[in-house]
Design a protein around this motif. Sequence first.
Motif, mmCIF file in Angstrom:
data_model
loop_
_atom_site.group_PDB
_atom_site.id
_atom_site.type_symbol
_atom_site.label_atom_id
_atom_site.label_comp_id
_atom_site.label_asym_id
_atom_site.label_seq_id
_atom_site.Cartn_x
_atom_site.Cartn_y
_atom_site.Cartn_z
ATOM 1 N N ASN A 173 40.529 24.581 49.880
ATOM 2 C CA ASN A 173 39.854 24.533 48.499
ATOM 3 C C ASN A 173 39.145 25.636 48.206
ATOM 4 O OD1 ASN A 173 40.974 21.874 49.002
ATOM 5 N ND2 ASN A 173 38.965 20.820 48.316
ATOM 6 N N ALA A 174 39.378 26.170 46.810
ATOM 7 C CA ALA A 174 38.723 27.138 46.255
ATOM 8 C C ALA A 174 37.151 26.879 46.246
ATOM 9 C CB ALA A 174 39.212 27.420 44.896
ATOM 10 N N HIS A 175 36.369 27.980 46.591
ATOM 11 C CA HIS A 175 34.940 27.643 46.764
ATOM 12 C C HIS A 175 34.149 28.669 45.999
ATOM 13 C CE1 HIS A 175 31.337 26.172 48.455
ATOM 14 N NE2 HIS A 175 31.024 27.137 49.108
ATOM 15 N N VAL A 233 40.914 31.226 40.393
ATOM 16 C CA VAL A 233 41.770 30.377 41.419
ATOM 17 C C VAL A 233 40.875 28.940 41.442
ATOM 18 C CG1 VAL A 233 42.059 30.091 43.802
ATOM 19 C CG2 VAL A 233 42.174 32.523 42.875
ATOM 20 N N SER A 234 41.733 27.990 41.201
ATOM 21 C CA SER A 234 41.160 26.691 41.208
ATOM 22 C C SER A 234 41.963 25.717 42.121
ATOM 23 C CB SER A 234 41.262 25.996 39.926
ATOM 24 O OG SER A 234 42.528 26.078 39.417
ATOM 25 N N THR A 235 41.218 24.493 42.613
ATOM 26 C CA THR A 235 41.998 23.488 43.434
ATOM 27 C C THR A 235 41.923 22.100 42.763
ATOM 28 O OG1 THR A 235 41.372 24.852 45.399
ATOM 29 C CG2 THR A 235 41.786 22.469 45.634
ATOM 30 N N ASP A 236 43.082 21.606 42.947
ATOM 31 C CA ASP A 236 43.114 20.021 42.570
ATOM 32 C C ASP A 236 42.759 19.521 43.596
ATOM 33 O OD1 ASP A 236 43.940 17.477 42.015
ATOM 34 O OD2 ASP A 236 45.151 18.038 40.469
ATOM 35 N N LYS A 237 41.655 19.047 43.993
ATOM 36 C CA LYS A 237 41.317 18.203 45.256
ATOM 37 C C LYS A 237 42.208 17.081 45.740
ATOM 38 C CE LYS A 237 36.958 17.726 44.019
ATOM 39 N NZ LYS A 237 35.547 17.531 43.997
ATOM 40 N N GLY A 238 42.608 16.468 44.609
ATOM 41 C CA GLY A 238 43.288 14.961 44.823
ATOM 42 C C GLY A 238 44.692 15.538 45.279
ATOM 43 N N LYS A 239 45.332 16.533 45.024
ATOM 44 C CA LYS A 239 46.522 17.050 45.396
ATOM 45 C C LYS A 239 46.518 17.960 46.487
ATOM 46 C CE LYS A 239 48.484 16.132 40.698
ATOM 47 N NZ LYS A 239 48.946 16.635 39.698
ATOM 48 N N GLY A 240 45.271 18.672 46.743
ATOM 49 C CA GLY A 240 45.503 19.564 47.788
ATOM 50 C C GLY A 240 46.198 20.812 47.451
ATOM 51 N N VAL A 241 46.283 21.197 46.125
ATOM 52 C CA VAL A 241 47.037 22.094 45.585
ATOM 53 C C VAL A 241 46.037 23.229 45.148
ATOM 54 C CG1 VAL A 241 48.612 23.034 43.871
ATOM 55 C CG2 VAL A 241 49.036 20.855 45.247
ATOM 56 N N THR A 242 45.999 24.604 45.537
ATOM 57 C CA THR A 242 45.419 25.686 44.904
ATOM 58 C C THR A 242 46.316 26.637 44.023
ATOM 59 O OG1 THR A 242 43.669 25.616 46.717
ATOM 60 C CG2 THR A 242 43.932 27.594 45.683
ATOM 61 N N SER A 243 45.545 26.848 42.929
ATOM 62 C CA SER A 243 46.384 27.667 42.109
ATOM 63 C C SER A 243 45.886 28.786 41.514
ATOM 64 C CB SER A 243 46.855 26.885 40.795
ATOM 65 O OG SER A 243 47.324 25.537 41.066
ATOM 66 N N ALA A 244 46.549 29.884 41.209
ATOM 67 C CA ALA A 244 45.670 31.335 40.499
ATOM 68 C C ALA A 244 46.500 31.849 39.701
ATOM 69 C CB ALA A 244 45.487 32.262 41.806
ATOM 70 N N ARG A 245 45.842 32.544 38.662
ATOM 71 C CA ARG A 245 46.359 33.057 37.431
ATOM 72 C C ARG A 245 45.612 34.344 37.184
ATOM 73 N NH1 ARG A 245 45.410 27.460 35.314
ATOM 74 N NH2 ARG A 245 45.050 27.352 37.788
ATOM 75 N N LEU A 246 46.064 35.328 36.628
ATOM 76 C CA LEU A 246 45.541 36.626 36.259
ATOM 77 C C LEU A 246 45.662 36.942 34.951
ATOM 78 C CD1 LEU A 246 44.259 38.744 38.096
ATOM 79 C CD2 LEU A 246 46.677 40.101 38.017
ATOM 80 N N TYR A 247 44.311 37.344 34.379
ATOM 81 C CA TYR A 247 44.099 37.769 32.908
ATOM 82 C C TYR A 247 44.205 39.096 32.645
ATOM 83 C CZ TYR A 247 42.112 38.564 28.438
ATOM 84 O OH TYR A 247 41.874 38.844 27.157
ATOM 85 N N SER A 248 44.707 39.646 31.639
ATOM 86 C CA SER A 248 44.904 41.180 31.521
ATOM 87 C C SER A 248 44.311 41.460 30.040
ATOM 88 C CB SER A 248 46.126 41.841 31.431
ATOM 89 O OG SER A 248 46.197 43.115 30.759
ATOM 90 N N VAL A 270 35.404 21.882 39.219
ATOM 91 C CA VAL A 270 34.271 21.820 40.128
ATOM 92 C C VAL A 270 34.690 22.881 41.400
ATOM 93 C CG1 VAL A 270 33.191 20.355 42.216
ATOM 94 C CG2 VAL A 270 33.618 19.402 39.817
ATOM 95 N N ASP A 271 35.710 23.064 42.006
ATOM 96 C CA ASP A 271 36.215 23.676 42.862
ATOM 97 C C ASP A 271 36.895 24.799 42.404
ATOM 98 O OD1 ASP A 271 35.236 22.289 44.657
ATOM 99 O OD2 ASP A 271 36.891 21.374 45.658
ATOM 100 N N TYR A 272 36.529 26.062 41.887
ATOM 101 C CA TYR A 272 36.928 27.147 41.336
ATOM 102 C C TYR A 272 36.235 28.482 41.843
ATOM 103 C CZ TYR A 272 33.543 27.887 37.898
ATOM 104 O OH TYR A 272 32.233 28.296 37.261
ATOM 105 N N ALA A 273 37.026 29.632 41.503
ATOM 106 C CA ALA A 273 36.280 31.005 41.713
ATOM 107 C C ALA A 273 36.954 31.931 41.143
ATOM 108 C CB ALA A 273 36.616 31.187 43.527
ATOM 109 N N ALA A 274 36.375 33.159 40.852
ATOM 110 C CA ALA A 274 36.959 33.796 39.766
ATOM 111 C C ALA A 274 36.523 35.426 40.044
ATOM 112 C CB ALA A 274 36.456 33.571 38.336
ATOM 113 N N ALA A 275 37.157 36.371 39.730
ATOM 114 C CA ALA A 275 36.710 37.534 39.929
ATOM 115 C C ALA A 275 37.069 38.493 38.926
ATOM 116 C CB ALA A 275 37.499 38.354 41.172
#
Length: 381
Positions: A201-203, A168-183, A140-145
């Motif tokens: 939160n990622a929006h 970029v995504s957010t685990d709303k329950g834990k308040g943790v935002t994570s990011a990863r990069l694809y090549s 639900v809470d994610y963004a990408a580029a």
Amino acid sequence: MSASSLMEDLVEQILVRLPPEDPACLVRASLVCKPWRRLVAGPAFRRRYREFHRRPHLLGVLQILQGDEPYYSRFVPTSVFHVVDPVLPCWLVVDCRHGRALFATTNPRIEGTLGLVVWEPMMDDQRRVPQPSPEPEDYVDYAAAVLCAAEGCDHCGCEGGPFRVAFVSTDKGKGVTSARLYSSETGAWNDITSLHHPEANAHFAASVHVGDALYFRGIENYTIEYQLTTARLYVLEALAKCNGRLVTMEDGGLGFAAVDNTIITLWARETGSGAGGAEIWTQRRVIDLKTLLSGDALSHSINGIKYYSWIPVVSVVGFAEGTDTIFVGTVACVYMIELKSGRVRKVLDDFGRVCAYMSFYIPDMEVASTAEGPKECVLNL
């Protein structure tokens, strides 16, 4: 130099100055005579044309709309560049940059799946990106580029080259935002990076690319910064409680277009003059849309139908990265506004968030000279 060579060089000097935002000018020039057609169709002219203008121009917008499906996107041209199938059911445009568009979709038959596809309209090429690994717990809470990955590229025609996708995504329950990069070169995602911030939160919104970083607006107006080289995440403090969106400024820096009724205030992220040189938000400009748009465009009524007064009169629904152009949505439609000149152009007849598609388009002169008109690209999803 012979008279004929001198004349050809003079013609090229003139034709190379034709505006790239109107590719039809090149088509008309190619129809003047065979020598002009050979000149415009040649690779040397195309290379010089890109070098002269340096910056890609707006060719169209990808708009998100509601319909019979949960959502769909469509391509709306702002030039002679078209795609054959402009309506994309069940596909959600997430981001657009460097001649590429990024789409996301979920499979309704398989719960918890997320598909990512990179589309290059100029090349008529689609690349499916594997799901982020490990898979986010909440989509639900994610963004990408999406962005070009070619080293030293000027992004004036980098379609077909390597690219990267940031997620970029957010685990709303834990308040943790994570990011990863694809090549696209390795076909894999890098190691996940995370931070804890209960209000960042990622929006879902288009990203902003400045220097070596991508910026995503989070909930409560916090901004998430993702450094591409170091794969580090940071959170920038909120710019008060206001409606608006992240944009790029004329100088290429990070900005924010805040909206209050019919007033747009542009803020820039700058290094402060105090000790330590901390970055702060500085007000740059205030624009009253009443001076640019008609009273009918700023009303809450369409064809006599009055909409709820709590619905915002205007919203910033998109921007063209690297320019001073923003897209403003009203109850009635969407306008493209060039902030420096004050030029206004209606681009859509209905409201919706947009992603600007920018590239250099030099029509295929072999096709352009026929009755079929400019070359079209086919998108098969």
